[in-house]
Design a protein around this motif. Structure first.
Motif, PDB file in Angstrom:
ATOM      1  N   LEU A  25       0.836  -1.218   0.000  1.00  0.00           N
ATOM      2  CA  LEU A  25       0.000   0.000   0.000  1.00  0.00           C
ATOM      3  C   LEU A  25       0.866   1.262   0.000  1.00  0.00           C
ATOM      4  O   LEU A  25       0.537   2.255  -0.652  1.00  0.00           O
ATOM      5  N   LEU A  26       1.984   1.189   0.720  1.00  0.00           N
ATOM      6  CA  LEU A  26       2.826   2.375   0.838  1.00  0.00           C
ATOM      7  C   LEU A  26       3.522   2.731  -0.473  1.00  0.00           C
ATOM      8  O   LEU A  26       3.819   3.880  -0.731  1.00  0.00           O
ATOM      9  N   ARG A  27       3.741   1.696  -1.335  1.00  0.00           N
ATOM     10  CA  ARG A  27       4.479   2.050  -2.567  1.00  0.00           C
ATOM     11  C   ARG A  27       3.602   1.961  -3.811  1.00  0.00           C
ATOM     12  O   ARG A  27       4.035   2.341  -4.897  1.00  0.00           O
ATOM     13  N   ASP A  28       2.377   1.486  -3.705  1.00  0.00           N
ATOM     14  CA  ASP A  28       1.539   1.308  -4.899  1.00  0.00           C
ATOM     15  C   ASP A  28       0.239   2.112  -4.740  1.00  0.00           C
ATOM     16  O   ASP A  28      -0.699   1.684  -4.070  1.00  0.00           O
ATOM     17  N   ALA A  29       0.226   3.289  -5.387  1.00  0.00           N
ATOM     18  CA  ALA A  29      -0.918   4.194  -5.231  1.00  0.00           C
ATOM     19  C   ALA A  29      -2.212   3.560  -5.744  1.00  0.00           C
ATOM     20  O   ALA A  29      -3.297   3.803  -5.202  1.00  0.00           O
ATOM     21  N   ASP A  30      -2.082   2.724  -6.782  1.00  0.00           N
ATOM     22  CA  ASP A  30      -3.286   2.078  -7.338  1.00  0.00           C
ATOM     23  C   ASP A  30      -3.928   1.139  -6.327  1.00  0.00           C
ATOM     24  O   ASP A  30      -5.146   1.075  -6.182  1.00  0.00           O
ATOM     25  N   GLU A  31      -3.052   0.398  -5.618  1.00  0.00           N
ATOM     26  CA  GLU A  31      -3.588  -0.535  -4.624  1.00  0.00           C
ATOM     27  C   GLU A  31      -4.274   0.232  -3.493  1.00  0.00           C
ATOM     28  O   GLU A  31      -5.341  -0.167  -3.005  1.00  0.00           O
ATOM     29  N   LEU A  32      -3.666   1.355  -3.124  1.00  0.00           N
ATOM     30  CA  LEU A  32      -4.283   2.174  -2.070  1.00  0.00           C
ATOM     31  C   LEU A  32      -5.669   2.648  -2.512  1.00  0.00           C
ATOM     32  O   LEU A  32      -6.633   2.662  -1.744  1.00  0.00           O
ATOM     33  N   LEU A  33      -5.770   2.982  -3.779  1.00  0.00           N
ATOM     34  CA  LEU A  33      -7.044   3.418  -4.341  1.00  0.00           C
ATOM     35  C   LEU A  33      -8.080   2.286  -4.321  1.00  0.00           C
ATOM     36  O   LEU A  33      -9.247   2.484  -3.975  1.00  0.00           O
ATOM     37  N   ARG A  34      -7.611   1.066  -4.679  1.00  0.00           N
ATOM     38  CA  ARG A  34      -8.537  -0.090  -4.676  1.00  0.00           C
ATOM     39  C   ARG A  34      -9.079  -0.312  -3.258  1.00  0.00           C
ATOM     40  O   ARG A  34     -10.263  -0.531  -3.057  1.00  0.00           O
ATOM     41  N   SER A  46     -20.274  10.736  -5.286  1.00  0.00           N
ATOM     42  CA  SER A  46     -20.521   9.308  -5.388  1.00  0.00           C
ATOM     43  C   SER A  46     -20.822   8.932  -6.840  1.00  0.00           C
ATOM     44  O   SER A  46     -20.109   9.345  -7.751  1.00  0.00           O
ATOM     45  N   THR A  47     -21.924   8.220  -7.092  1.00  0.00           N
ATOM     46  CA  THR A  47     -22.214   7.716  -8.441  1.00  0.00           C
ATOM     47  C   THR A  47     -22.977   8.734  -9.299  1.00  0.00           C
ATOM     48  O   THR A  47     -23.496   8.384 -10.356  1.00  0.00           O
ATOM     49  N   GLY A  48     -23.081   9.962  -8.842  1.00  0.00           N
ATOM     50  CA  GLY A  48     -23.556  11.036  -9.729  1.00  0.00           C
ATOM     51  C   GLY A  48     -24.998  11.477  -9.584  1.00  0.00           C
ATOM     52  O   GLY A  48     -25.435  12.419 -10.249  1.00  0.00           O
ATOM     53  N   GLU A  49     -25.774  10.808  -8.711  1.00  0.00           N
ATOM     54  CA  GLU A  49     -27.191  11.153  -8.617  1.00  0.00           C
ATOM     55  C   GLU A  49     -27.401  12.612  -8.205  1.00  0.00           C
ATOM     56  O   GLU A  49     -28.328  13.265  -8.674  1.00  0.00           O
ATOM     57  N   ASP A  59     -13.618   8.006  -5.303  1.00  0.00           N
ATOM     58  CA  ASP A  59     -13.850   6.616  -5.695  1.00  0.00           C
ATOM     59  C   ASP A  59     -13.960   6.526  -7.218  1.00  0.00           C
ATOM     60  O   ASP A  59     -14.969   6.933  -7.804  1.00  0.00           O
ATOM     61  N   SER A  60     -12.914   5.968  -7.865  1.00  0.00           N
ATOM     62  CA  SER A  60     -12.907   5.968  -9.335  1.00  0.00           C
ATOM     63  C   SER A  60     -14.021   5.081  -9.886  1.00  0.00           C
ATOM     64  O   SER A  60     -14.564   5.351 -10.959  1.00  0.00           O
ATOM     65  N   ALA A  61     -14.372   4.004  -9.145  1.00  0.00           N
ATOM     66  CA  ALA A  61     -15.454   3.137  -9.637  1.00  0.00           C
ATOM     67  C   ALA A  61     -16.774   3.914  -9.624  1.00  0.00           C
ATOM     68  O   ALA A  61     -17.582   3.820 -10.567  1.00  0.00           O
ATOM     69  N   ALA A  62     -16.987   4.708  -8.563  1.00  0.00           N
ATOM     70  CA  ALA A  62     -18.221   5.509  -8.484  1.00  0.00           C
ATOM     71  C   ALA A  62     -18.249   6.537  -9.616  1.00  0.00           C
ATOM     72  O   ALA A  62     -19.283   6.754 -10.250  1.00  0.00           O
ATOM     73  N   ILE A  63     -17.090   7.145  -9.902  1.00  0.00           N
ATOM     74  CA  ILE A  63     -17.029   8.125 -10.992  1.00  0.00           C
ATOM     75  C   ILE A  63     -17.311   7.429 -12.339  1.00  0.00           C
ATOM     76  O   ILE A  63     -17.981   7.979 -13.216  1.00  0.00           O
ATOM     77  N   PHE A  87     -17.582  14.927 -14.779  1.00  0.00           N
ATOM     78  CA  PHE A  87     -17.137  14.189 -13.586  1.00  0.00           C
ATOM     79  C   PHE A  87     -15.619  14.041 -13.566  1.00  0.00           C
ATOM     80  O   PHE A  87     -14.987  13.873 -14.604  1.00  0.00           O
ATOM     81  N   GLU A  88     -15.088  14.045 -12.372  1.00  0.00           N
ATOM     82  CA  GLU A  88     -13.628  13.941 -12.212  1.00  0.00           C
ATOM     83  C   GLU A  88     -13.335  13.178 -10.923  1.00  0.00           C
ATOM     84  O   GLU A  88     -14.037  13.363  -9.927  1.00  0.00           O
ATOM     85  N   MET A  89     -12.286  12.355 -10.964  1.00  0.00           N
ATOM     86  CA  MET A  89     -11.872  11.693  -9.729  1.00  0.00           C
ATOM     87  C   MET A  89     -10.958  12.640  -8.939  1.00  0.00           C
ATOM     88  O   MET A  89      -9.925  13.059  -9.449  1.00  0.00           O
ATOM     89  N   VAL A  90     -11.363  12.980  -7.731  1.00  0.00           N
ATOM     90  CA  VAL A  90     -10.594  13.936  -6.932  1.00  0.00           C
ATOM     91  C   VAL A  90     -10.605  13.498  -5.466  1.00  0.00           C
ATOM     92  O   VAL A  90     -11.673  13.149  -4.936  1.00  0.00           O
ATOM     93  N   ASN A  91      -9.435  13.510  -4.860  1.00  0.00           N
ATOM     94  CA  ASN A  91      -9.361  13.297  -3.410  1.00  0.00           C
ATOM     95  C   ASN A  91      -9.443  14.669  -2.744  1.00  0.00           C
ATOM     96  O   ASN A  91      -8.561  15.507  -2.943  1.00  0.00           O
ATOM     97  N   LEU A  92     -10.484  14.898  -1.968  1.00  0.00           N
ATOM     98  CA  LEU A  92     -10.654  16.227  -1.354  1.00  0.00           C
ATOM     99  C   LEU A  92      -9.524  16.549  -0.384  1.00  0.00           C
ATOM    100  O   LEU A  92      -9.328  17.695  -0.010  1.00  0.00           O
ATOM    101  N   LEU A  93      -8.784  15.512   0.027  1.00  0.00           N
ATOM    102  CA  LEU A  93      -7.654  15.747   0.913  1.00  0.00           C
ATOM    103  C   LEU A  93      -6.346  15.836   0.118  1.00  0.00           C
ATOM    104  O   LEU A  93      -5.271  15.948   0.691  1.00  0.00           O
ATOM    105  N   GLY A  94      -6.439  15.749  -1.204  1.00  0.00           N
ATOM    106  CA  GLY A  94      -5.246  15.760  -2.056  1.00  0.00           C
ATOM    107  C   GLY A  94      -4.560  17.114  -2.048  1.00  0.00           C
ATOM    108  O   GLY A  94      -5.085  18.098  -1.508  1.00  0.00           O
TER     109      GLY A  94
END
Ligand SMILES: C[S@@+](CC[C@H](N)C(=O)[O-])C[C@H]1O[C@@H](n2cnc3c(N)ncnc32)[C@H](O)[C@@H]1O
Length: 506
Positions: A63-72, A119-122, A151-155, A200-207
């Motif tokens: 998790l510490l070295r793979d950003a994709d896994e952290l996202l999953r 979330s999923t856009g509603e 959440d990229s899946a929600a986007i 729509f855009e994937m964004v981490n509000l804490l980014g």
């Protein structure tokens, strides 16, 4: 429902501390108490997918070295519950009141609306549908709507725009018929008329930064997102969203989230029986030295126009002070300490907090008995979210002057930021001991008692705060605690609101 919940019974011998720390840092979520189970299930599920058996350390390292896994993993842990036309009062108010007012003064630029944590856009699609209903084909010219989520899946779902019956549980059938087409039994796709209004855009509000589509919005909806964040993260994200807003812009939170965002960043407004936040010019650090109980300068300053002038005045003195060598040379005249303090107040008022702090440190190094400088420093650090430093300044003040009301108030507010309500309550009691008519201490005591469901005592505290606030001028009440300034009117609104909620509690 959390996606990873109940996947596997929580094995309490597994130490999740470092997973919790990592997720708190990366996405702001806290997984204490009842959320530990969900964390455990999510971690187990991802470890199984990665073939890691029971190797928790190996997975943490991954998790510490793979950003994709952290996202999953994050995607497994987010709560995406949403539906069309959820909590419609704010949506109606926005479309019927806020937006007509905005477009009446807007000539060329579209009104920009951001759904943060969509979330999923509603939520953004509901807004687009309502705007389309009211403004017809003009919408494309008039509005820019953006939905963002971590959440990229929600986007992905939001971009596809295909929904099942649970999403439509609060939606009018006529609108469903007008703006959706059936894809397969029970699944409906949003039409182009609506989808082309929303991006729509994937964004981490804490980014670290936000994309251009989120910049300078007129309205931000930030609903049912902050409930998963601990206090400091809530404050951090709320502050960043507030920074994005244009002046006069509005931020709408969910019904249950209103009060805990009232931390002095935006003005809490009540209109049409609804609460929302508005970005107004800062109210903090007005020139009120006449009200200081510890200051050595009894001079009276003019209010109003002077306040503006000082905020706009070019600040040069502080540079001289900040850059001056500690041993004064004959060549550089040392500005009078009170003049420097005026400069520090002006800088604070001008939102130049770092520079104000430099100047205050300089003042303190020259005269370590200049108490007003400590109070201003404490309140600046508090406002900047540097709570540990603010606390040590306040403790220093109390070491020298155990009767300093402002220091107790600041310590109480800091303790609240850390979620330590017992300490906060103790500090506000101490403030009340010093000054029984301190409306702010009564107010915060009421908030703490309310959270503890001590209804009767909470009612007593809110009633006391309201009684004090209603006697005399609100402006003066807002300025009682130098150097903190409050919009007392907002506190009156909140007290009344809380008392109305308490009316039904025994
Ligand atoms: C319960 S949904 C709320 C959806 C919608 N706003 C509503 O009120 O119906 C919360 C959403 O916040 C998102 N979220 C949580 N943490 C986030 C973060 N750090 N950055 C961006 N989105 C986040 C989650 O992925 C989730 O989709």
């Amino acid at each position: 429902m959390m996606k990873a919940a109940r996947y596997r019974a929580y094995d309490e011998t597994v130490d999740l501390t470092r997973f919790k720390e990592l997720l708190l840092r990366s996405c702001g979520h806290s997984f204490e108490n009842e959320r530990e189970q969900a964390l455990f299930s999510g971690v187990s599920r991802r470890m199984e997918a990665r073939g890691l058996g029971e190797e928790y350390d190996a997975y943490l390292f991954l998790l510490l070295r793979d950003a994709d896994e952290l996202l999953r993993l994050t995607e497994l842990l987010t709560v995406n519950e949403t539906y069309f036309f959820r909590e419609p009062d704010h949506l109606n108010f926005m479309v019927e009141t806020l937006i007509p007012a905005l477009i009446s003064v807007r000539r060329t630029q579209p009104v920009r609306i951001v759904s943060a944590g969509c979330s999923t856009g509603e939520e953004p699609y509901s807004i687009a549908i309502m705007l389309r209903e009211r403004f017809g084909s003009e919408c494309e010219r008039l509005f820019a709507i953006t939905g963002v989520d971590i959440d990229s899946a929600a986007i992905g779902v939001a971009r596809q725009g295909v929904y099942g019956s649970t999403s439509f549980r609060a939606m009018d059938q006529a609108l469903l018929n007008r703006y959706f087409v059936q894809q397969e039994p029970g699944r409906f796709k949003v039409t182009d008329t609506v989808s082309k209004l929303v991006h729509f855009e994937m964004v981490n509000l804490l980014g670290t930064s936000y994309p251009s589509c989120m910049q300078a919005p007129d309205i931000i909806l930030y609903r049912n997102v902050s409930i998963y964040f601990p206090g400091q993260v809530q404050r951090d994200i709320f502050g960043r969203l507030a920074d994005l807003l244009v002046d006069g812009g509005c931020l709408l939170v969910g019904a249950s989230e209103t009060i805990h965002h009232d931390v002095g960043i935006l003005s809490l407004v009540k209109q049409n029986a609804l609460f929302f936040y508005r970005k107004t010019p800062p109210l903090i650090f007005e020139e009120r030295r006449t009200l200081s109980r510890h200051g050595s300068t009894p001079e009276r300053l003019q209010s109003g126009s002077v306040k503006k002038t000082s905020a706009q005045r070019p600040v040069a003195l502080h540079q001289a002070a900040a850059e001056r060598p500690r041993t004064p040379s004959n060549a550089t005249p040392v500005p009078d300490i009170k003049v420097c303090f005026d400069e520090a107040v002006a800088l604070a008022h001008n939102n130049e907090h770092d520079r104000s702090l430099v100047l205050l440190d300089d003042i303190i190094s020259r005269d370590n008995g200049f108490e007003k400088a400590y109070s201003l420093k404490g309140s600046l650090l508090l406002g900047m979210g540097r709570f540990d430093e603010a606390r040590s300044v306040c403790e220093g003040i109390l070491g020298r002057d155990p009767l300093c009301l402002e220091a107790y108030l600041m310590l109480g507010m800091i303790a609240r930021q850390y979620g330590d309500n017992d300490d906060a309550f103790k500090r506000f009691r101490e403030a009340l001991y010093l000054s029984p008519t301190c409306w702010l201490a009564n107010f915060y005591s009421g908030e703490i008692l309310y959270a503890q469901q001590a209804w009767k005592r909470a009612r007593g505290s809110f009633e006391s705060a309201l009684k004090i606030l209603e006697s005399g001028s609100l402006k003066a009440h807002g300025q009682t605690f130098f150097p903190l300034t409050f919009n007392a009117e907002q506190f009156v609104i909140i007290c009344r609101h809380k008392l109305s909620l308490l009316a039904t509690q025994k």
